[in-house]
Design an enzyme around this catalytic site. Structure first.
Site, PDB file in Angstrom:
ATOM      1  N   THR A  94       0.876  -1.182   0.000  1.00 31.62           N
ATOM      2  CA  THR A  94       0.000   0.000   0.000  1.00 31.62           C
ATOM      3  C   THR A  94       0.905   1.221   0.000  1.00 31.62           C
ATOM      4  O   THR A  94       1.625   1.463   0.980  1.00 31.62           O
ATOM      5  CB  THR A  94      -0.886   0.021   1.262  1.00 31.62           C
ATOM      6  N   LYS A 169      -7.767   1.558  -3.110  1.00 30.77           N
ATOM      7  CA  LYS A 169      -7.420   1.120  -1.747  1.00 30.77           C
ATOM      8  C   LYS A 169      -7.556   2.280  -0.746  1.00 30.77           C
ATOM      9  O   LYS A 169      -8.150   2.123   0.316  1.00 30.77           O
ATOM     10  CB  LYS A 169      -5.976   0.582  -1.761  1.00 30.77           C
ATOM     11  N   LYS A 244      -1.704   5.183   8.554  1.00 31.74           N
ATOM     12  CA  LYS A 244      -0.907   5.255   7.320  1.00 31.74           C
ATOM     13  C   LYS A 244      -1.821   5.451   6.103  1.00 31.74           C
ATOM     14  O   LYS A 244      -1.597   6.332   5.272  1.00 31.74           O
ATOM     15  CB  LYS A 244      -0.090   3.960   7.161  1.00 31.74           C
TER      16      LYS A 244
HETATM   17  P1  NAD Z   1       5.999  -5.881   7.334  1.00 30.71           P
HETATM   18  O1  NAD Z   1       6.778  -4.739   7.905  1.00 30.71           O
HETATM   19  O2  NAD Z   1       5.633  -7.025   8.202  1.00 30.71           O
HETATM   20  O3  NAD Z   1       6.773  -6.474   6.049  1.00 30.71           O
HETATM   21  C1  NAD Z   1       7.538  -5.709   5.154  1.00 30.71           C
HETATM   22  C2  NAD Z   1       8.775  -6.518   4.834  1.00 30.71           C
HETATM   23  O4  NAD Z   1       9.523  -5.860   3.795  1.00 30.71           O
HETATM   24  C3  NAD Z   1       9.736  -6.677   6.024  1.00 30.71           C
HETATM   25  O5  NAD Z   1       9.932  -8.048   6.275  1.00 30.71           O
HETATM   26  C4  NAD Z   1      11.015  -5.969   5.573  1.00 30.71           C
HETATM   27  O6  NAD Z   1      12.192  -6.583   6.048  1.00 30.71           O
HETATM   28  C5  NAD Z   1      10.896  -6.101   4.073  1.00 30.71           C
HETATM   29  N1  NAD Z   1      11.675  -5.136   3.317  1.00 30.71           N
HETATM   30  C6  NAD Z   1      11.733  -3.783   3.468  1.00 30.71           C
HETATM   31  N2  NAD Z   1      12.560  -3.244   2.545  1.00 30.71           N
HETATM   32  C7  NAD Z   1      13.045  -4.273   1.788  1.00 30.71           C
HETATM   33  C8  NAD Z   1      13.939  -4.364   0.700  1.00 30.71           C
HETATM   34  N3  NAD Z   1      14.520  -3.276   0.190  1.00 30.71           N
HETATM   35  N4  NAD Z   1      14.209  -5.578   0.194  1.00 30.71           N
HETATM   36  C9  NAD Z   1      13.626  -6.704   0.702  1.00 30.71           C
HETATM   37  N5  NAD Z   1      12.773  -6.686   1.754  1.00 30.71           N
HETATM   38  C10 NAD Z   1      12.491  -5.476   2.291  1.00 30.71           C
HETATM   39  O7  NAD Z   1       4.691  -5.212   6.678  1.00 30.71           O
HETATM   40  P2  NAD Z   1       3.323  -5.952   6.271  1.00 30.71           P
HETATM   41  O8  NAD Z   1       2.360  -5.904   7.389  1.00 30.71           O
HETATM   42  O9  NAD Z   1       3.665  -7.246   5.609  1.00 30.71           O
HETATM   43  O10 NAD Z   1       2.773  -4.921   5.174  1.00 30.71           O
HETATM   44  C11 NAD Z   1       3.327  -4.851   3.878  1.00 30.71           C
HETATM   45  C12 NAD Z   1       2.472  -3.917   3.040  1.00 30.71           C
HETATM   46  O11 NAD Z   1       1.130  -4.406   3.008  1.00 30.71           O
HETATM   47  C13 NAD Z   1       2.398  -2.492   3.589  1.00 30.71           C
HETATM   48  O12 NAD Z   1       2.445  -1.588   2.507  1.00 30.71           O
HETATM   49  C14 NAD Z   1       1.051  -2.444   4.308  1.00 30.71           C
HETATM   50  O13 NAD Z   1       0.480  -1.151   4.354  1.00 30.71           O
HETATM   51  C15 NAD Z   1       0.232  -3.374   3.417  1.00 30.71           C
HETATM   52  N6  NAD Z   1      -0.909  -4.013   4.085  1.00 30.71           N
HETATM   53  C16 NAD Z   1      -0.769  -4.551   5.331  1.00 30.71           C
HETATM   54  C17 NAD Z   1      -1.877  -5.138   5.971  1.00 30.71           C
HETATM   55  C18 NAD Z   1      -1.747  -5.760   7.328  1.00 30.71           C
HETATM   56  O14 NAD Z   1      -2.781  -6.054   7.943  1.00 30.71           O
HETATM   57  N7  NAD Z   1      -0.539  -5.983   7.849  1.00 30.71           N
HETATM   58  C19 NAD Z   1      -3.115  -5.190   5.281  1.00 30.71           C
HETATM   59  C20 NAD Z   1      -3.218  -4.669   3.992  1.00 30.71           C
HETATM   60  C21 NAD Z   1      -2.099  -4.075   3.414  1.00 30.71           C
END
Ligand code: NAD
Length: 295
Positions: A94, A169, A244
């Site tokens: 997102t 979204k 966010k």
């Molecule tokens: P998270 O922080 O658990 O996961 C993100 C991952 O990306 C981490 O493991 C981090 O190490 C990795 N990362 C960051 N930079 C990187 C790079 N350069 N190379 C490789 N890996 C890298 O976050 P999440 O909860 O999985 O959310 C991910 C996305 O999904 C976000 O944009 C969030 O807004 C969206 N989202 C989350 C939810 C939820 O409920 N958690 C729901 C809908 C959407």
């Protein structure tokens, strides 16, 4: 079955990559955090040595990263040059609409397909393979990608051109943030009027006040057994993630000159909630702050 690179194996990315692998695709994953790579490997996801390694020979490269700057950093890293011509890059993070459109431009300039495809459904939906995908990009890239997305989601919607998925979204989540605050205020007003939670639920869940914040995510314990209110507001969908998304909606509204006063107010409420140390609480937990203001 496709060869898929998956970058970002966090709370969402890991179960999504695992579902792709379980559906028979050959998935190679990469994350900056070694423990996430190990956890994905336990689900059968291959370990890539770098983002470039993830992309080499892939039919699709998916990213599931925290924010727009992370998507742009990965797309700038050499990953586009490492992929074969025509690989479709699908960013499921997102992020802000401007960064999403920039990512599309970068992918297209490198001869790649491109979709923005953020999701709704949270970690539970990612684990169950029941996410909703909102996709932006060409019809050809969407049609090519749909079978892979179907391994992770139940509803796959083509919303329009580049950035349209992110636009859908943030508009959806602006409705959700506003409606949750409205529902919480109604329950607190009901409490002060001596109305039971169950009575208000029984009426509002089947009347004109009906919305997802009541029927699926009721912010008081009791009426909806699966809602986080029954589990001391454990997320669920953390308030900081709602904040966010609301801030992204306000950034987008400012960029196009749209007046979204209720969205701005919801962002302010969730900002104060997060500043009070409640960012990790489920977003329906904002009822506690509303009740405090009323005491
Ligand atoms: P998270 O922080 O658990 O996961 C993100 C991952 O990306 C981490 O493991 C981090 O190490 C990795 N990362 C960051 N930079 C990187 C790079 N350069 N190379 C490789 N890996 C890298 O976050 P999440 O909860 O999985 O959310 C991910 C996305 O999904 C976000 O944009 C969030 O807004 C969206 N989202 C989350 C939810 C939820 O409920 N958690 C729901 C809908 C959407």
């Amino acid at each position: 079955m496709a060869r898929i690179g998956f970058i970002g194996l966090g709370n969402m990315g890991l179960p999504m990559a695992a579902n792709l692998q379980a559906a028979g695709h050959e998935v190679s994953g990469f994350d900056l955090a070694a423990q996430n790579m190990d956890a994905a490997a336990e689900k059968g996801v291959g370990k890539a040595a770098s983002v470039e390694d993830c992309a080499s020979d892939a039919d699709f490269v998916l990213t599931m990263l925290p924010a727009g700057k992370d998507t742009i950093a990965v797309y700038s890293s050499g990953v586009l040059q490492a992929a074969k011509m025509g690989t479709v890059f699908i960013d499921c993070s997102t992020i802000d609409v401007t960064s999403a459109r920039r990512a599309h431009d970068m992918a297209k300039a490198a001869g790649m397909g491109s979709l923005d495809a953020p999701v709704s459904g949270g970690v539970g939906g990612a684990q169950a393979g029941s996410l909703t995908f909102m996709a932006g990009g060409s019809a050809a890239d969407f049609d090519k990608s749909k079978p892979a997305l179907e391994a992770m989601g139940k509803r796959i919607v083509h919303c329009g051109d580049a950035g349209a998925g992110q636009a859908a979204k943030i508009c959806n989540n602006m409705i959700l943030g506003i409606s949750m605050i409205g529902v919480c205020e109604a329950f607190v007003l009901g409490e002060k009027l001596g109305l039971s939670h169950q009575a208000l639920f029984d009426v509002a869940s089947t009347s004109s006040g009906q919305c997802w914040s009541i029927t699926s995510y009721c912010p008081v314990p009791g009426p909806v057994p699966a809602s986080p209110a029954n589990n001391d507001y454990e997320p669920g969908f953390a308030a900081q993630l709602m904040l966010k998304d609301l801030l992204l909606s306000q950034e987008a509204a400012k960029a196009v000159g749209a007046a979204t006063s209720m969205g701005a107010e919801a962002a302010r409420h969730y900002g104060e909630f997060a500043e009070a140390g409640q960012g990790g609480v489920d977003f329906s937990g904002i009822i506690k702050a509303i009740r405090e203001r009323n005491s």
